[in-house]
Design a protein around this motif. Structure first.
Motif, PDB file in Angstrom:
ATOM      1  N   UNK A  22     -24.399  11.652  20.616  1.00 32.33           N
ATOM      2  CA  UNK A  22     -24.883  10.825  21.710  1.00 32.33           C
ATOM      3  C   UNK A  22     -24.261   9.449  21.541  1.00 32.33           C
ATOM      4  N   UNK A  23     -23.286   9.149  22.369  1.00 35.39           N
ATOM      5  CA  UNK A  23     -22.586   7.872  22.301  1.00 35.39           C
ATOM      6  C   UNK A  23     -23.224   6.897  23.275  1.00 35.39           C
ATOM      7  N   UNK A  24     -23.567   5.721  22.782  1.00 32.31           N
ATOM      8  CA  UNK A  24     -24.233   4.711  23.583  1.00 32.31           C
ATOM      9  C   UNK A  24     -23.272   3.587  23.942  1.00 32.31           C
ATOM     10  N   UNK A  25     -23.442   3.056  25.129  1.00 35.68           N
ATOM     11  CA  UNK A  25     -22.581   1.972  25.584  1.00 35.68           C
ATOM     12  C   UNK A  25     -22.929   0.641  24.938  1.00 35.68           C
ATOM     13  N   UNK A  26     -24.126   0.513  24.415  1.00 37.82           N
ATOM     14  CA  UNK A  26     -24.548  -0.693  23.737  1.00 37.82           C
ATOM     15  C   UNK A  26     -25.625  -0.352  22.728  1.00 37.82           C
ATOM     16  N   UNK A  27     -25.917  -1.300  21.874  1.00 36.68           N
ATOM     17  CA  UNK A  27     -26.841  -1.075  20.774  1.00 36.68           C
ATOM     18  C   UNK A  27     -28.263  -0.811  21.261  1.00 36.68           C
ATOM     19  N   UNK A  28     -28.900   0.146  20.616  1.00 40.22           N
ATOM     20  CA  UNK A  28     -30.330   0.355  20.751  1.00 40.22           C
ATOM     21  C   UNK A  28     -30.856   0.847  19.411  1.00 40.22           C
ATOM     22  N   UNK A  29     -32.057   0.430  19.063  1.00 38.72           N
ATOM     23  CA  UNK A  29     -32.615   0.796  17.767  1.00 38.72           C
ATOM     24  C   UNK A  29     -33.586   1.962  17.832  1.00 38.72           C
ATOM     25  N   UNK A  30     -33.694   2.576  18.993  1.00 37.59           N
ATOM     26  CA  UNK A  30     -34.685   3.626  19.170  1.00 37.59           C
ATOM     27  C   UNK A  30     -34.116   4.697  20.091  1.00 37.59           C
ATOM     28  N   UNK A  31     -33.742   5.818  19.513  1.00 35.57           N
ATOM     29  CA  UNK A  31     -33.201   6.939  20.273  1.00 35.57           C
ATOM     30  C   UNK A  31     -33.954   8.201  19.887  1.00 35.57           C
ATOM     31  N   UNK A  32     -34.268   8.988  20.882  1.00 33.98           N
ATOM     32  CA  UNK A  32     -34.960  10.255  20.674  1.00 33.98           C
ATOM     33  C   UNK A  32     -34.121  11.405  21.200  1.00 33.98           C
ATOM     34  N   UNK A  33     -34.354  12.561  20.627  1.00 34.35           N
ATOM     35  CA  UNK A  33     -33.760  13.795  21.113  1.00 34.35           C
ATOM     36  C   UNK A  33     -34.846  14.664  21.742  1.00 34.35           C
ATOM     37  N   UNK A  34     -34.555  15.159  22.923  1.00 33.90           N
ATOM     38  CA  UNK A  34     -35.420  16.080  23.639  1.00 33.90           C
ATOM     39  C   UNK A  34     -34.668  17.379  23.889  1.00 33.90           C
ATOM     40  N   UNK A  35     -35.422  18.411  24.214  1.00 31.21           N
ATOM     41  CA  UNK A  35     -34.806  19.651  24.653  1.00 31.21           C
ATOM     42  C   UNK A  35     -35.679  20.317  25.696  1.00 31.21           C
ATOM     43  N   UNK A  50     -34.104   2.328  13.657  1.00 28.59           N
ATOM     44  CA  UNK A  50     -33.614   1.448  12.608  1.00 28.59           C
ATOM     45  C   UNK A  50     -34.700   1.206  11.574  1.00 28.59           C
ATOM     46  N   UNK A  51     -34.312   1.256  10.307  1.00 29.15           N
ATOM     47  CA  UNK A  51     -35.164   1.008   9.147  1.00 29.15           C
ATOM     48  C   UNK A  51     -36.159   2.129   8.870  1.00 29.15           C
ATOM     49  N   UNK A  52     -36.525   2.862   9.886  1.00 27.61           N
ATOM     50  CA  UNK A  52     -37.497   3.944   9.727  1.00 27.61           C
ATOM     51  C   UNK A  52     -36.793   5.272   9.513  1.00 27.61           C
ATOM     52  N   UNK A  53     -35.715   5.491  10.216  1.00 25.77           N
ATOM     53  CA  UNK A  53     -35.000   6.747  10.123  1.00 25.77           C
ATOM     54  C   UNK A  53     -35.580   7.781  11.067  1.00 25.77           C
ATOM     55  N   UNK A  54     -35.655   9.004  10.599  1.00 23.48           N
ATOM     56  CA  UNK A  54     -36.057  10.125  11.429  1.00 23.48           C
ATOM     57  C   UNK A  54     -37.558  10.336  11.411  1.00 23.48           C
ATOM     58  N   UNK A  55     -38.120  10.503  12.589  1.00 26.58           N
ATOM     59  CA  UNK A  55     -39.504  10.909  12.758  1.00 26.58           C
ATOM     60  C   UNK A  55     -39.514  12.195  13.565  1.00 26.58           C
ATOM     61  N   UNK A  56     -40.069  13.246  13.001  1.00 27.62           N
ATOM     62  CA  UNK A  56     -40.092  14.531  13.683  1.00 27.62           C
ATOM     63  C   UNK A  56     -41.283  14.620  14.617  1.00 27.62           C
ATOM     64  N   UNK A  57     -41.023  15.096  15.809  1.00 25.03           N
ATOM     65  CA  UNK A  57     -42.070  15.296  16.797  1.00 25.03           C
ATOM     66  C   UNK A  57     -42.582  16.729  16.833  1.00 25.03           C
ATOM     67  N   UNK A  68     -28.798  11.345  12.443  1.00 26.07           N
ATOM     68  CA  UNK A  68     -28.080  10.308  11.723  1.00 26.07           C
ATOM     69  C   UNK A  68     -27.492   9.314  12.713  1.00 26.07           C
ATOM     70  N   UNK A  69     -27.025   8.197  12.174  1.00 24.12           N
ATOM     71  CA  UNK A  69     -26.489   7.118  12.998  1.00 24.12           C
ATOM     72  C   UNK A  69     -25.138   6.669  12.469  1.00 24.12           C
ATOM     73  N   UNK A  70     -24.274   6.300  13.386  1.00 27.56           N
ATOM     74  CA  UNK A  70     -23.031   5.639  13.056  1.00 27.56           C
ATOM     75  C   UNK A  70     -23.011   4.357  13.873  1.00 27.56           C
ATOM     76  N   UNK A  71     -23.442   3.279  13.252  1.00 26.89           N
ATOM     77  CA  UNK A  71     -23.582   2.025  13.988  1.00 26.89           C
ATOM     78  C   UNK A  71     -22.243   1.483  14.471  1.00 26.89           C
ATOM     79  N   UNK A  72     -21.194   1.708  13.716  1.00 27.29           N
ATOM     80  CA  UNK A  72     -19.881   1.222  14.113  1.00 27.29           C
ATOM     81  C   UNK A  72     -19.409   1.865  15.406  1.00 27.29           C
ATOM     82  N   UNK A  73     -19.808   3.105  15.635  1.00 28.59           N
ATOM     83  CA  UNK A  73     -19.411   3.829  16.841  1.00 28.59           C
ATOM     84  C   UNK A  73     -20.504   3.849  17.899  1.00 28.59           C
ATOM     85  N   UNK A  74     -21.631   3.217  17.620  1.00 21.70           N
ATOM     86  CA  UNK A  74     -22.788   3.232  18.529  1.00 21.70           C
ATOM     87  C   UNK A  74     -23.139   4.661  18.928  1.00 21.70           C
TER      88      UNK A  74
END
Length: 122
Positions: A22-35, A50-57, A68-74
């Motif tokens: 999931x490539x983002x056009x700008x920074x965000x510290x909160x991303x979720x995955x849905x299906x 950010x700082x918390x990491x993964x929270x399973x729903x 996981x996150x790659x901040x350099x690539x957003x």
């Protein structure tokens, strides 16, 4: 406007793996995955913050799915291992630009990707 572009879906046999991006056009510290599986409502899977990491729903993906996150690539990733037929769904990433709570409700997210199809079948 934050733009999210998803990729990595496809057809895989049971027990196989896929890595969604999931490539983002700008920074965000909160991303979720849905299906959304066929015939079912959209379901929150996990959040990565950010700082918390993964929270399973949902418990069903623990030990199999890792974010996981790659901040350099957003870009955030969803590594899916030991895939099962019941994992078949359209997978979406969603972002919140304000706040740090991990919401299961899709209405709490500001921006969405287009979705990518994951099919687990022999």
């Amino acid at each position: 406007q934050v733009q999210l572009v998803e990729s990595g879906g496809g057809l895989v046999q049971p027990g196989g793996s896929l890595r969604l991006s999931c490539a983002a056009s700008e920074f965000t510290n909160n991303i979720a995955w849905f299906r959304q599986a066929p015939g079912k409502e959209r379901e929150g899977i996990l959040c990565i913050r950010s700082k918390i990491g993964t929270t399973y729903l949902v418990d069903s993906v623990k030990g199999r799915f890792t974010a996981s996150r790659d901040n350099a690539k957003s870009t955030v990733y969803l590594q899916m291992n030991s895939l099962k037929p019941e994992d078949t769904a359209v997978y979406y990433c969603a972002a919140r630009t304000v706040g740090s709570l991990c919401w299961a409700a899709e209405t709490m997210y500001n921006y969405w990707g287009q979705g990518t199809q994951v099919t687990v079948s022999s």
